[in-house]
Scaffold this motif. Structure first.
Motif, mmCIF file in Angstrom:
data_model
loop_
_atom_site.group_PDB
_atom_site.id
_atom_site.type_symbol
_atom_site.label_atom_id
_atom_site.label_comp_id
_atom_site.label_asym_id
_atom_site.label_seq_id
_atom_site.Cartn_x
_atom_site.Cartn_y
_atom_site.Cartn_z
ATOM 1 N N ASP A 42 15.623 9.018 51.435
ATOM 2 C CA ASP A 42 16.425 7.809 51.667
ATOM 3 C C ASP A 42 17.727 8.098 52.402
ATOM 4 O O ASP A 42 18.097 7.375 53.317
ATOM 5 C CB ASP A 42 16.730 7.098 50.347
ATOM 6 N N ARG A 43 18.415 9.168 52.036
ATOM 7 C CA ARG A 43 19.707 9.467 52.669
ATOM 8 C C ARG A 43 19.532 9.717 54.168
ATOM 9 O O ARG A 43 20.363 9.325 54.971
ATOM 10 C CB ARG A 43 20.392 10.636 51.990
ATOM 11 N N VAL A 44 18.425 10.329 54.549
ATOM 12 C CA VAL A 44 18.159 10.595 55.964
ATOM 13 C C VAL A 44 17.725 9.315 56.665
ATOM 14 O O VAL A 44 18.150 9.026 57.778
ATOM 15 C CB VAL A 44 17.095 11.708 56.122
ATOM 16 N N ARG A 45 16.876 8.515 55.993
ATOM 17 C CA ARG A 45 16.413 7.251 56.571
ATOM 18 C C ARG A 45 17.599 6.374 56.947
ATOM 19 O O ARG A 45 17.654 5.807 58.029
ATOM 20 C CB ARG A 45 15.520 6.494 55.586
ATOM 21 N N HIS A 46 18.565 6.276 56.054
ATOM 22 C CA HIS A 46 19.717 5.409 56.307
ATOM 23 C C HIS A 46 20.619 5.991 57.387
ATOM 24 O O HIS A 46 21.161 5.256 58.198
ATOM 25 C CB HIS A 46 20.479 5.147 55.015
ATOM 26 N N SER A 47 20.742 7.287 57.432
ATOM 27 C CA SER A 47 21.551 7.931 58.465
ATOM 28 C C SER A 47 20.943 7.713 59.845
ATOM 29 O O SER A 47 21.638 7.338 60.788
ATOM 30 C CB SER A 47 21.663 9.428 58.166
ATOM 31 N N ILE A 48 19.645 7.909 59.971
ATOM 32 C CA ILE A 48 18.963 7.697 61.248
ATOM 33 C C ILE A 48 18.980 6.216 61.608
ATOM 34 O O ILE A 48 19.247 5.853 62.750
ATOM 35 C CB ILE A 48 17.516 8.219 61.194
ATOM 36 N N ARG A 55 21.114 3.961 60.937
ATOM 37 C CA ARG A 55 22.438 3.492 61.373
ATOM 38 C C ARG A 55 22.683 3.775 62.845
ATOM 39 O O ARG A 55 23.485 3.104 63.474
ATOM 40 C CB ARG A 55 23.538 4.116 60.515
ATOM 41 N N THR A 56 22.002 4.763 63.410
ATOM 42 C CA THR A 56 22.208 5.048 64.831
ATOM 43 C C THR A 56 21.613 3.946 65.694
ATOM 44 O O THR A 56 22.010 3.783 66.830
ATOM 45 C CB THR A 56 21.594 6.404 65.242
ATOM 46 N N THR A 82 23.566 -1.062 64.302
ATOM 47 C CA THR A 82 25.017 -0.888 64.255
ATOM 48 C C THR A 82 25.718 -1.760 63.209
ATOM 49 O O THR A 82 26.830 -1.457 62.808
ATOM 50 C CB THR A 82 25.635 -1.154 65.634
ATOM 51 N N HIS A 130 24.578 -2.119 60.187
ATOM 52 C CA HIS A 130 24.274 -1.417 58.927
ATOM 53 C C HIS A 130 23.730 -2.320 57.822
ATOM 54 O O HIS A 130 23.854 -2.006 56.657
ATOM 55 C CB HIS A 130 25.516 -0.682 58.391
ATOM 56 N N ALA A 155 19.706 -0.325 57.326
ATOM 57 C CA ALA A 155 19.390 0.736 58.285
ATOM 58 C C ALA A 155 18.031 1.364 58.006
ATOM 59 O O ALA A 155 17.304 1.717 58.928
ATOM 60 C CB ALA A 155 20.488 1.794 58.265
#
Length: 134
Positions: free
Chosen positions: A78-84, A86-87, A90, A92, A95
């Protein structure tokens, strides 16, 4: 592979999407006794029916670039999914949903390719003419 090398390559809890040229069961046998073998999602040769084109064989074995990308996206933490996400997203708002939408798009491409193969008897031009760039 020694345990230390295995852990260096795969960690103890990382989800792994593994594309293998042979039977997936061969890889699952090698994973027996390793940390959390259920986190390995092995794709490979599936004996099922006949094929009409090279890409059709990949579709039948669920190892097209679209299958593997969708599988990897859906298995991101999940932490990676949301980080990717958000790119791309915009504002948020959600994400992680962007990752799901991208995976869904890859699955639509699989279905569209399969339909074209059945209709024309050839791989789609986007597959036949694809080349590495860069």
């Amino acid at each position: 592979m020694a345990e230390e090398g295995f852990r260096r390559c795969f960690g103890d809890d990382t989800e792994v999407v593994f594309d293998f040229h042979g039977y997936p069961a061969a890889i699952h046998q090698l994973l027996h006794g390793r940390p959390r073998p259920d986190r390995f999602h092995v794709r490979g040769y599936i004996e099922e029916g006949t094929t009409t084109t090279p890409f059709d064989l990949l579709i039948a074995n669920q190892v097209t670039r679209y299958h593997l990308a969708a599988e990897a996206l859906r298995r991101l933490p999940d932490r990676v999914r949301h980080s990717i996400g958000r790119t791309v997203n915009t504002d948020h708002t959600d994400a992680g949903a962007d990752i799901d939408a991208l995976a869904d798009d890859y699955e639509r491409r699989i279905m569209a390719s399969r339909e074209e193969i059945l209709r024309t008897g050839t791989d789609p031009e986007t597959i036949r003419e694809w080349r590495w760039t860069g």
